[in-house]
Write an enzyme that holds these catalytic residues in place. Sequence first.
Site, short mmCIF file in Angstrom:
data_model
loop_
_atom_site.label_atom_id
_atom_site.label_comp_id
_atom_site.label_asym_id
_atom_site.label_seq_id
_atom_site.Cartn_x
_atom_site.Cartn_y
_atom_site.Cartn_z
N PHE A 1 -20.44 17.50 -96.81
CA PHE A 1 -19.99 17.25 -98.00
C PHE A 1 -20.79 17.77 -98.96
O PHE A 1 -22.24 17.79 -99.09
CB PHE A 1 -19.91 15.66 -98.43
CG PHE A 1 -19.10 14.79 -97.52
CD1 PHE A 1 -17.87 14.52 -98.01
CD2 PHE A 1 -19.45 14.39 -96.26
CE1 PHE A 1 -17.02 13.88 -97.36
CE2 PHE A 1 -18.50 13.61 -95.64
CZ PHE A 1 -17.24 13.44 -96.26
N ASP A 2 -20.49 18.22 -100.24
CA ASP A 2 -21.29 18.36 -101.53
C ASP A 2 -21.57 17.19 -102.07
O ASP A 2 -21.03 16.20 -101.89
CB ASP A 2 -20.44 19.50 -102.54
CG ASP A 2 -21.01 19.55 -103.80
OD1 ASP A 2 -22.45 19.85 -103.75
OD2 ASP A 2 -20.19 19.84 -104.70
#
Length: 332
Positions: A174-175
């Site tokens: 995930f960012d």
Amino acid sequence: MAIDLSETLVIGISATALFDLSVADGVFNQQRKNDPDSAMEHYRRYMLENESQPLPDGTGMPLVKALLALNDHKKADDPQPIVEVVVISRNSPETGYRVLKEIRRRGLNITRSAFTAGEAVTHYLDAFYVDLFLTTNEDDAQRVIDTNQCAAAVMRPPPTQAFQCTETQVRFAFDGDAVIFDDTSELINQTHGLDAFHQSEDERQDIPLEPGPHAKLLIKLSKIQERLPGRIEYSPVRIALITARNSPAEMRVIKTLRNWGVYVDEIFFLGGLQKARFLKAFNPHIFFDDQDAHLDPAASDVPSAKVLYRSTSALNAVMHDKIRQKNKSQPD
């Protein structure tokens, strides 16, 4: 008695995200250019004529197979599946037959599906308890993000480089900002610059970041880890946070995750280094980010999906304005 999937990780996925239907889509789009009135009938005939032909993997296939394998770890006294995958497609039931046939041919344990014959599929996500909706249709993804129904992302085409994923773990990457966390901090970065962003984050390090569009998904994954056997460090679900943040903006991230009670296996504070280099090493089944600058180089090596901004978001307006300015500055 009705089945309750509230404790299960439910993935809703479109047919075009599960399988590579680009050839079929090309047939439809070409006919729509030539004769819009006959395009649907032409597509229907093509799907019927080819319904015995195997379909190649879509971008979401490695993730789906790995997630379904998590049910092998279910404890004997646990009544609910760990993961459920639902195909939710704009195909008609007739053209969707090819999709269902391919699911059976591959032996995928996908038993629930919906085919809406062109109607928006997003009305049915709540009914299916969907936690994450993966699609290739940007309008559908935008509708989900705007209504905050669940996490959603637009799948990029499958990686062009050979992708060998681990079969012993499901790996999520995930960012941070505008994905796990809301876009308030990123808005400061985009409008006032990196120095102002660093100062703001350092001063607010004891104030938890607000949840973003994929925060509930991350929390659900954390709960799924708790249902799986063994120590969490050796869980068959592994989560990485890969962010362009660096010091002095890092402390707020860790403190926020602690506040949420979420365990993340790996965090990379890259400070401008290209994410694709680290993603190639981490080798996730899926990578979520909000910016094309990170997705474009990553998508050739790992399955990737774009998280859209809310239509009414100030950051959405800023980023679109930057794209317009960039396009204006380029020669014709």
